[in-house]
Design a protein around this motif. Structure first.
Motif, short mmCIF file in Angstrom:
data_model
loop_
_atom_site.label_atom_id
_atom_site.label_comp_id
_atom_site.label_asym_id
_atom_site.label_seq_id
_atom_site.Cartn_x
_atom_site.Cartn_y
_atom_site.Cartn_z
N GLY A 6 0.80 -1.21 0.00
CA GLY A 6 0.00 0.00 0.00
C GLY A 6 0.83 1.26 0.00
N ILE A 7 0.15 2.38 0.24
CA ILE A 7 0.76 3.70 0.21
C ILE A 7 0.43 4.44 1.50
N GLN A 8 1.42 5.15 2.03
CA GLN A 8 1.21 6.09 3.14
C GLN A 8 1.27 7.49 2.57
N LEU A 9 0.14 8.21 2.62
CA LEU A 9 0.07 9.56 2.07
C LEU A 9 0.30 10.60 3.15
N ALA A 10 1.20 11.54 2.89
CA ALA A 10 1.41 12.67 3.79
C ALA A 10 0.17 13.58 3.75
N SER A 11 -0.04 14.32 4.84
CA SER A 11 -1.25 15.15 4.94
C SER A 11 -1.33 16.21 3.84
N ASN A 12 -0.17 16.66 3.32
CA ASN A 12 -0.20 17.70 2.28
C ASN A 12 -0.56 17.14 0.90
N LEU A 13 -0.66 15.83 0.78
CA LEU A 13 -1.00 15.21 -0.51
C LEU A 13 -2.47 14.81 -0.61
N ILE A 14 -3.17 14.75 0.52
CA ILE A 14 -4.50 14.12 0.49
C ILE A 14 -5.57 15.01 -0.13
N TYR A 15 -5.32 16.30 -0.20
CA TYR A 15 -6.35 17.22 -0.71
C TYR A 15 -6.42 17.24 -2.24
N PHE A 36 -7.31 14.73 -3.86
CA PHE A 36 -8.25 13.67 -4.24
C PHE A 36 -9.65 13.93 -3.72
N GLU A 37 -10.64 13.53 -4.54
CA GLU A 37 -12.05 13.61 -4.16
C GLU A 37 -12.58 12.26 -3.70
N LYS A 38 -11.87 11.19 -4.05
CA LYS A 38 -12.28 9.84 -3.66
C LYS A 38 -11.03 8.99 -3.49
N ARG A 39 -11.22 7.75 -3.11
CA ARG A 39 -10.08 6.85 -2.86
C ARG A 39 -9.22 6.74 -4.12
N PRO A 40 -7.91 7.01 -3.98
CA PRO A 40 -7.06 7.05 -5.17
C PRO A 40 -6.40 5.72 -5.55
N ILE A 41 -6.55 4.70 -4.71
CA ILE A 41 -5.95 3.40 -5.04
C ILE A 41 -7.00 2.31 -4.87
N THR A 42 -6.70 1.13 -5.39
CA THR A 42 -7.66 0.02 -5.35
C THR A 42 -7.82 -0.51 -3.93
N VAL A 89 -3.09 7.28 5.89
CA VAL A 89 -3.07 8.74 5.73
C VAL A 89 -2.55 9.38 7.01
N SER A 90 -1.59 10.27 6.87
CA SER A 90 -1.06 11.02 8.01
C SER A 90 -1.92 12.26 8.23
N ILE A 127 -11.62 10.17 1.48
CA ILE A 127 -10.94 9.40 0.42
C ILE A 127 -10.78 7.92 0.82
N ASP A 128 -11.53 7.52 1.87
CA ASP A 128 -11.65 6.11 2.23
C ASP A 128 -10.31 5.50 2.66
N ALA A 129 -9.61 6.22 3.55
CA ALA A 129 -8.36 5.67 4.10
C ALA A 129 -8.67 4.40 4.88
N ASP A 130 -7.77 3.43 4.82
CA ASP A 130 -7.92 2.21 5.60
C ASP A 130 -7.54 2.44 7.05
N PHE A 131 -6.60 3.35 7.27
CA PHE A 131 -6.22 3.72 8.64
C PHE A 131 -5.59 5.10 8.62
#
Length: 315
Positions: free
Chosen positions: A208-217, A219-225, A232-233, A246-250
């Motif tokens: 998976g991917i860990q997204l920094a807080s400055n990257l999450i905006y 996206f309007e919806k979950r960006p990966i499968t 998400v931080s 964006i439907d983070a898993d954690f």
């Protein structure tokens, strides 16, 4: 102050090695033919654990003990809001049976995603996939030292790690990422890459991917499968809402304590951590000055566990 009046429900995850006990909801019930984790409404004057012991005796004819907190999930249905207090144990007296006519069955934990559950159970399923320790890789000098440190951490019991290697040339990062993914999988651990989502195209074997807080905006919806983990931080309530959108898993929530990397920046503290976790429907790791000794505190405040660099990465 919450605008919602919650019905508090105790939910029990009964474990037998790698298997989980589930019950099938009956035709006359809401969410008929969905599987569920047994439990029920917490009566006035009861603690969640007292409710679980009573419900498991009534529903499954088993005495249970040593319930440990897993996650608390607030959930809003159309006509009612519930708060699920989820606990787990492997201590029980006899084989569970459907005392109320319901089908009861054991399932492998990694097969649960194939079953139909009520939507409110999504966070429970995610919490069961994740360890209570989330290691973020720290400093190293060269690939050999990196692999030596990673191997040592995995041997010490780390099952979930984040590859965070800022400042490396792309070819150096590629070399280390491939080796890290291979080693983690060899030792039955999951590894997420810290960075942009296009890293998954380059390293499809990553978990998976860990997204920094400055990257999450972006996206309007979950960006990966859905078959990959999205961490998400977050630092603010706005970050948390965007992570859920964006439907983070954690979620990682920081800083809980002052950290060596940001001396002088006060942490939010456990009380604020607990307050924010109350509104989050997915697992939350406490980050910032965390060590293994903080896991119990994080769980008692509604967290999944703790994330750390220096607390887990070998020195």
């Amino acid at each position: 102050m919450s605008l919602h009046s919650y019905i508090d429900i105790a939910i029990g995850v009964l474990k037998k090695e790698t298997k989980i006990c589930l019950a099938l909801r009956q035709k006359h019930q809401s969410h008929a033919n969905h599987w569920e984790f047994p439990g029920g409404k917490i009566e006035k004057g009861e603690t969640p654990i007292q409710a679980l012991k009573r419900e498991f005796l009534e529903e499954l004819a088993v005495e249970t003990d040593n319930w440990q907190p897993l996650i608390v999930i607030p959930w809003h249905y159309e006509k009612v809001s519930v708060r699920l207090h989820v606990y787990t144990t492997d201590e029980y007296s006899s084989e569970p049976v459907g005392n109320e006519g319901q089908q009861v069955k054991w399932f492998e934990v990694f097969d649960l995603h194939q079953l139909a559950f009520p939507a409110a159970n999504t966070g429970i399923l995610k919490a069961l996939q994740l360890a209570d320790k989330y290691m973020i890789t720290g400093s190293f000098n060269g690939k050999d030292e990196f692999l030596q440190k990673l191997s040592s951490a995995l041997d010490s019991g780390i099952e979930l790690c984040q590859l965070r290697a800022k400042g490396l040339a792309s070819n150096e990062f590629s070399d280390i990422a491939e080796a890290a993914i291979s080693l983690c999988h060899q030792k039955k651990a999951k590894v997420l890459l810290n960075g942009k989502i296009d890293l998954l195209a380059e390293f499809p074997e990553a978990d998976g991917i860990q997204l920094a807080s400055n990257l999450i905006y972006e996206f309007e919806k979950r960006p990966i499968t859905k078959n990959k983990l999205l961490g998400v931080s977050t630092h603010t309530n706005e970050d948390i809402q965007q992570a859920l959108k964006i439907d983070a898993d954690f979620i990682l929530l920081s800083p809980v304590k002052e950290t060596s990397s940001h001396p002088g920046t006060a942490g939010i503290g456990w009380e604020t951590f607990a307050q924010r976790v109350q509104s989050i429907t997915v697992p939350v790791y406490a980050l910032g000055g965390m060590k293994a000794g903080d896991i119990e505190m994080a769980k008692s405040q509604g967290g999944q566990g703790v994330a750390a660099i220096s607390g887990f990465w070998p020195g």
